[in-house]
Write a protein that holds these residues in place. Sequence first.
Motif, PDB file in Angstrom:
ATOM      1  N   PRO A 141      -3.928  -2.032   0.306  1.00  0.00           N
ATOM      2  CA  PRO A 141      -3.070  -3.249  -0.147  1.00  0.00           C
ATOM      3  C   PRO A 141      -3.506  -3.888  -1.456  1.00  0.00           C
ATOM      4  O   PRO A 141      -4.657  -4.315  -1.485  1.00  0.00           O
ATOM      5  CB  PRO A 141      -3.106  -4.029   1.198  1.00  0.00           C
ATOM      6  N   HIS A 142      -2.480  -3.887  -2.400  1.00  0.00           N
ATOM      7  CA  HIS A 142      -2.482  -4.352  -3.642  1.00  0.00           C
ATOM      8  C   HIS A 142      -1.444  -5.160  -4.020  1.00  0.00           C
ATOM      9  O   HIS A 142      -0.313  -5.145  -3.699  1.00  0.00           O
ATOM     10  CB  HIS A 142      -3.231  -3.533  -4.513  1.00  0.00           C
ATOM     11  N   THR A 165      -4.268   3.389  -3.957  1.00  0.00           N
ATOM     12  CA  THR A 165      -3.268   2.663  -3.894  1.00  0.00           C
ATOM     13  C   THR A 165      -2.902   2.463  -2.304  1.00  0.00           C
ATOM     14  O   THR A 165      -2.183   1.895  -1.979  1.00  0.00           O
ATOM     15  CB  THR A 165      -1.955   2.853  -4.752  1.00  0.00           C
ATOM     16  N   MET A 166      -3.548   3.179  -1.500  1.00  0.00           N
ATOM     17  CA  MET A 166      -3.859   2.942  -0.048  1.00  0.00           C
ATOM     18  C   MET A 166      -4.450   1.613   0.311  1.00  0.00           C
ATOM     19  O   MET A 166      -4.181   1.191   1.553  1.00  0.00           O
ATOM     20  CB  MET A 166      -4.089   4.084   0.720  1.00  0.00           C
ATOM     21  N   ALA A 179       0.788  -1.269  -0.051  1.00  0.00           N
ATOM     22  CA  ALA A 179      -0.019   0.000   0.018  1.00  0.00           C
ATOM     23  C   ALA A 179       0.906   1.201  -0.014  1.00  0.00           C
ATOM     24  O   ALA A 179       1.966   1.365   0.647  1.00  0.00           O
ATOM     25  CB  ALA A 179      -0.949  -0.034   1.236  1.00  0.00           C
TER      26      ALA A 179
END
Length: 188
Positions: A159-160, A156-157, A121
Amino acid sequence: MTQDEGELDSLVRKRVRALRLAQGWSLDDLATRARLSPSTLSRIENGQRRLALDQLVTLAKALDTSLDQLVETAAEDVVTSPVHDPSHQALRWALRADPGMSVIRQRLVDPPPDSPSRLRAHPGREWLVVLSGTAVLLLGNRTYRVETNQAAEFPTMLPHALGALGGPADILGIFDRDARRSHQSGQE
């Protein structure tokens, strides 16, 4: 009038006409919006009347654009080459209009990570489209299958992670400044 001034004058006149036509407006339509007579607008477009600053401001507003955009000259470097990013097996292009944005083309060959600890993230936003193959996007606690010609956009904060499913997947992504920095620093 210098050659550069003449070229700018011609460019602005063409741009006014092109923007008017793109809106589907007649001379009368734009003239009404700009509070000009249709004949004055016609003479402006075809170069028979001098371009005055006050008219340019009025025309820019009527065309729903800015004066800067109306008089902007063509960029010197229209074509750019990518920078190769070997750590991510990607090609990266910076957008001149917004230096904080990057376009990335990447071939995914590995499946997404199977461990939640490998999800990352960071500040920012990402948008991607799958050009070929099938990608798997792990986003928070959810899994998304993104097929050819489908796109995904996310903050994108969360988790990816991203990976390929059943063979390579080619993606084209647009990253804002924060996401680009995070990807360049090797967090993903």
